[in-house]
Design a protein around this motif. Structure first.
Motif, mmCIF file in Angstrom:
data_model
loop_
_atom_site.group_PDB
_atom_site.id
_atom_site.type_symbol
_atom_site.label_atom_id
_atom_site.label_comp_id
_atom_site.label_asym_id
_atom_site.label_seq_id
_atom_site.Cartn_x
_atom_site.Cartn_y
_atom_site.Cartn_z
ATOM 1 N N ARG A 18 1.773 10.029 -5.024
ATOM 2 C CA ARG A 18 2.277 11.339 -4.584
ATOM 3 C C ARG A 18 3.415 11.829 -5.473
ATOM 4 O O ARG A 18 3.572 13.036 -5.685
ATOM 5 N N LYS A 19 4.182 10.893 -6.010
ATOM 6 C CA LYS A 19 5.298 11.263 -6.875
ATOM 7 C C LYS A 19 4.818 11.711 -8.250
ATOM 8 O O LYS A 19 5.387 12.637 -8.847
ATOM 9 N N ASN A 20 3.768 11.095 -8.764
ATOM 10 C CA ASN A 20 3.384 11.307 -10.160
ATOM 11 C C ASN A 20 2.170 12.211 -10.367
ATOM 12 O O ASN A 20 1.874 12.585 -11.506
ATOM 13 N N TYR A 21 1.483 12.554 -9.289
ATOM 14 C CA TYR A 21 0.293 13.394 -9.425
ATOM 15 C C TYR A 21 0.314 14.523 -8.404
ATOM 16 O O TYR A 21 0.838 14.363 -7.294
ATOM 17 N N LYS A 22 -0.267 15.641 -8.758
ATOM 18 C CA LYS A 22 -0.438 16.713 -7.792
ATOM 19 C C LYS A 22 -1.599 16.344 -6.871
ATOM 20 O O LYS A 22 -2.435 15.494 -7.187
ATOM 21 N N ALA A 34 -11.548 10.582 -14.387
ATOM 22 C CA ALA A 34 -10.468 10.491 -13.403
ATOM 23 C C ALA A 34 -9.252 9.764 -13.968
ATOM 24 O O ALA A 34 -9.364 8.938 -14.883
ATOM 25 N N LYS A 35 -8.076 10.077 -13.417
ATOM 26 C CA LYS A 35 -6.901 9.254 -13.641
ATOM 27 C C LYS A 35 -7.062 7.987 -12.810
ATOM 28 O O LYS A 35 -7.450 8.052 -11.641
ATOM 29 N N VAL A 36 -6.788 6.840 -13.411
ATOM 30 C CA VAL A 36 -7.022 5.562 -12.740
ATOM 31 C C VAL A 36 -5.707 4.851 -12.492
ATOM 32 O O VAL A 36 -4.914 4.639 -13.430
ATOM 33 N N ILE A 37 -5.469 4.490 -11.240
ATOM 34 C CA ILE A 37 -4.277 3.729 -10.855
ATOM 35 C C ILE A 37 -4.745 2.379 -10.333
ATOM 36 O O ILE A 37 -5.514 2.314 -9.366
ATOM 37 N N SER A 38 -4.336 1.305 -10.963
ATOM 38 C CA SER A 38 -4.707 -0.043 -10.519
ATOM 39 C C SER A 38 -3.606 -0.623 -9.646
ATOM 40 O O SER A 38 -2.413 -0.420 -9.899
ATOM 41 N N GLY A 64 -4.698 -7.908 -22.097
ATOM 42 C CA GLY A 64 -4.478 -7.264 -20.806
ATOM 43 C C GLY A 64 -3.506 -6.105 -20.848
ATOM 44 O O GLY A 64 -3.687 -5.086 -20.160
ATOM 45 N N LYS A 65 -2.469 -6.244 -21.648
ATOM 46 C CA LYS A 65 -1.423 -5.226 -21.745
ATOM 47 C C LYS A 65 -1.981 -3.832 -22.012
ATOM 48 O O LYS A 65 -1.523 -2.844 -21.421
ATOM 49 N N GLN A 66 -2.991 -3.735 -22.883
ATOM 50 C CA GLN A 66 -3.496 -2.419 -23.258
ATOM 51 C C GLN A 66 -4.402 -1.797 -22.191
ATOM 52 O O GLN A 66 -4.792 -0.642 -22.312
ATOM 53 N N PHE A 67 -4.718 -2.563 -21.140
ATOM 54 C CA PHE A 67 -5.532 -2.036 -20.040
ATOM 55 C C PHE A 67 -4.673 -1.510 -18.894
ATOM 56 O O PHE A 67 -5.193 -0.878 -17.975
ATOM 57 N N CYS A 68 -3.363 -1.787 -18.926
ATOM 58 C CA CYS A 68 -2.507 -1.517 -17.768
ATOM 59 C C CYS A 68 -1.949 -0.096 -17.714
ATOM 60 O O CYS A 68 -1.547 0.369 -16.649
ATOM 61 N N GLY A 69 -1.887 0.594 -18.853
ATOM 62 C CA GLY A 69 -1.204 1.878 -18.869
ATOM 63 C C GLY A 69 0.270 1.679 -18.576
ATOM 64 O O GLY A 69 0.857 0.628 -18.851
ATOM 65 N N GLU A 70 0.893 2.681 -17.973
ATOM 66 C CA GLU A 70 2.310 2.548 -17.589
ATOM 67 C C GLU A 70 2.412 1.662 -16.362
ATOM 68 O O GLU A 70 1.681 1.844 -15.384
ATOM 69 N N GLY A 130 0.814 -1.216 0.000
ATOM 70 C CA GLY A 130 0.000 0.000 0.000
ATOM 71 C C GLY A 130 0.842 1.258 0.000
ATOM 72 O O GLY A 130 0.524 2.236 -0.700
ATOM 73 N N ARG A 131 1.933 1.224 0.773
ATOM 74 C CA ARG A 131 2.818 2.402 0.814
ATOM 75 C C ARG A 131 3.458 2.645 -0.545
ATOM 76 O O ARG A 131 3.600 3.792 -0.981
ATOM 77 N N ALA A 132 3.839 1.566 -1.235
ATOM 78 C CA ALA A 132 4.441 1.720 -2.571
ATOM 79 C C ALA A 132 3.472 2.412 -3.524
ATOM 80 O O ALA A 132 3.872 3.270 -4.327
ATOM 81 N N VAL A 133 2.197 2.064 -3.429
ATOM 82 C CA VAL A 133 1.205 2.672 -4.312
ATOM 83 C C VAL A 133 0.970 4.137 -3.943
ATOM 84 O O VAL A 133 0.944 5.009 -4.820
#
Length: 504
Positions: free
Chosen positions: A47-51, A151-155, A194-200, A39-42
């Motif tokens: 916090r690093k990639n979004y305002k 929204a920006k989505v982070i999985s 699946g690859k095209q659903f993952c984003g970066e 959870g901390r990694a996410v």
């Protein structure tokens, strides 16, 4: 070479991840600590990639939900505006229940489309990489709402709905802008759809002990130059042309010679010292506009073809591009293997064995590379079942050869069970003649004595990067001319200059 980089570029399955966690627990780290680290990694990644933005964490009912509660708690502690939506109310594991307690049971909201649409960032903590069943009607509605939001989505780990072992979409999936996974990428991050659903995809450490990774036998890898670049044989001051490989290509008849031409020029560009094309007399003039470096051998029958490849300096043979499905193509493969020549067997040379695949399998080995697309693959392996990874592994085992199952997520499989996944191919490679260029690059590397498995992976990567460098408007001829640029980037950058200098 593979051993040195197997840990760094290894790819795992959800079961492997489960085993890593269990081994970590046996070595002293608790499952609760692993969840907290995930959870901390996410949250750190966000916090690093979004305002700072309004975040909605959508939690399901497994350990993925526990990771989501940790993300929410950490962002709240950093003064981010956060809400947690619990959509699958059920009995949680002990660790997930503990993380819910830390977030606060009274600080949950129920499912609301309005809440989803008003979020600026959505964290997908519904299902993890272990999902192997279709989504129910309610979860389908939730996924549809997420995908329709702005929204920006982070999985977390994998977008919900993507099978981590195969890349299959079970019946729908979250479309993520980015995915934060742990330890290593999963197969589902690299294989279509699946690859095209993952984003970066970001890969984060969660405290898994190094010894566990170092002692794990990886069978799957993501294609990368660090796996194979030191196995490419660069010329030195003592090289002469035949030491750099003598490639022979069987051409098709009049009207079908361009395939052999593309392959031959690609083999030259990748470094084969001598490239000869065998063709019937009436086709000789077809090659007058080709590179002057090519040798044209008149070959009106199988006897003349055998004479050319019997030259002891001949180090590899390509059969198939534009050859036609006929007795001559069939006999060329048979005779090349009687002489134990390393072979690239492509296109028509694969299809010609549709009714006699076992004849082919009896004469090929690990020095042979088969390069089918899905249709050709099914012709000679009609009874293989399972997902793409399982089928290509079984095909290599049955045939004893290297298999290149071509596509946007090309797989390179070895008879020993290793599979390299190529994830960098652009869609512009879907153009006539592209496969002929790839066959020629593979041939050129094979002729120089490069390891067949790793050399094939190198060829697939170089082919892909050449296409990416060109961009839109690509035709197969463009790929040939870009091969030197890719090679120079690989071997003449600051890191590799010393290696090249020592070999020259």
């Amino acid at each position: 070479m593979m051993d040195k980089y197997k840990n760094q570029y290894g790819v795992i399955t959800p079961k492997d991840m489960y085993d890593f966690d269990n081994k970590s627990i046996k070595l002293g780290i608790t499952s609760l600590e692993l969840m907290e680290n995930a959870g901390r990694a996410v949250s750190d990644n966000i916090r690093k990639n979004y305002k700072k933005s309004h975040v909605l964490v959508i939690c399901g009912n497994g350990n993925n939900a526990g990771d989501g509660f940790v993300v929410a708690k950490n962002l709240r502690e950093a003064n981010w505006p956060v809400k947690v939506m619990l959509i699958n109310d059920t009995v949680f594991s002990k660790d997930t229940s503990s993380m819910l307690e830390r977030w606060g049971k009274n600080d949950l909201i129920k499912y609301s489309i309005d809440e989803i649409y008003s979020a600026e960032i959505i964290v997908d903590a519904i299902f993890g990489s272990g999902l192997n069943r279709p989504l129910n009607s309610f979860n389908l509605e939730v996924v549809s709402s997420i995908n329709a939001s702005k929204a920006k989505v982070i999985s977390i780990d994998l977008p919900s709905g993507v099978n981590g072992e195969t890349g299959d979409i079970l019946n729908s999936a979250v479309i993520a802008d980015s995915t934060v996974t742990f330890i290593r990428k999963k197969i589902g991050h690299l294989l279509l759809p699946g690859k095209q659903f993952c984003g970066e995809v970001y890969v984060e450490n969660i405290g898994t002990q190094k010894s566990i990774i170092e002692n794990f036998k990886f069978n799957y890898f993501e294609n990368n130059p660090n796996i194979w670049s030191k196995g490419i044989k660069l010329p030195n001051l003592y090289s002469h042309k035949y030491q750099r490989g003598f490639s022979v290509i069987n051409s098709g008849k009049l009207g079908s010679t361009n395939a052999a031409k593309l392959a031959a020029e690609s083999a030259l560009r990748i470094g084969s010292g001598v490239v000869a094309i065998c063709c019937v007399r009436e086709c000789i003039n077809s090659f007058t506009a080709s590179k002057s470096s090519l040798i044209i051998k008149e070959s009106n029958n199988i006897v003349q073809f055998i004479q050319t490849i019997s030259d002891p300096r001949c180090t590899a043979v390509l059969i198939g591009p534009g050859n036609g499905i006929n007795d001559h193509t069939y006999n060329c493969v048979i005779e090349a293997r009687k002489l134990m020549k390393p072979c690239v067997i492509d296109a028509d040379a694969i299809s010609v064995f549709k009714n006699k695949p076992n004849v082919l399998f009896d004469i090929i080995d690990q020095d042979c590379i088969l390069t089918p697309h899905e249709g050709e693959f099914e012709r000679i392996f009609p009874n293989l079942k399972g997902n793409k990874i399982e089928r290509v592994k079984e095909a290599s085992k049955i045939s004893g050869a290297i298999i290149v199952l071509k596509g946007s997520d090309t797989l390179i499989s070895s008879p020993d069970g290793r599979v390299i996944i190529n994830s960098c191919a652009p869609p512009t490679l879907a153009t006539a003649g592209s496969g002929d260029v790839l066959a020629g690059i593979i041939l050129g590397l094979l002729s120089q004595g490069t390891d067949p498995f790793l050399g094939t992976a190198a060829a697939v990567w170089i082919h892909s990067i050449s296409a990416r460098l060109f961009g839109f408007g690509l035709i197969a001829d463009d790929l040939v001319d870009l091969i030197p640029k890719v090679l120079n980037t690989l071997f003449l950058n600051d890191e590799n200059k010393k290696q090249v200098k020592n070999k020259l």
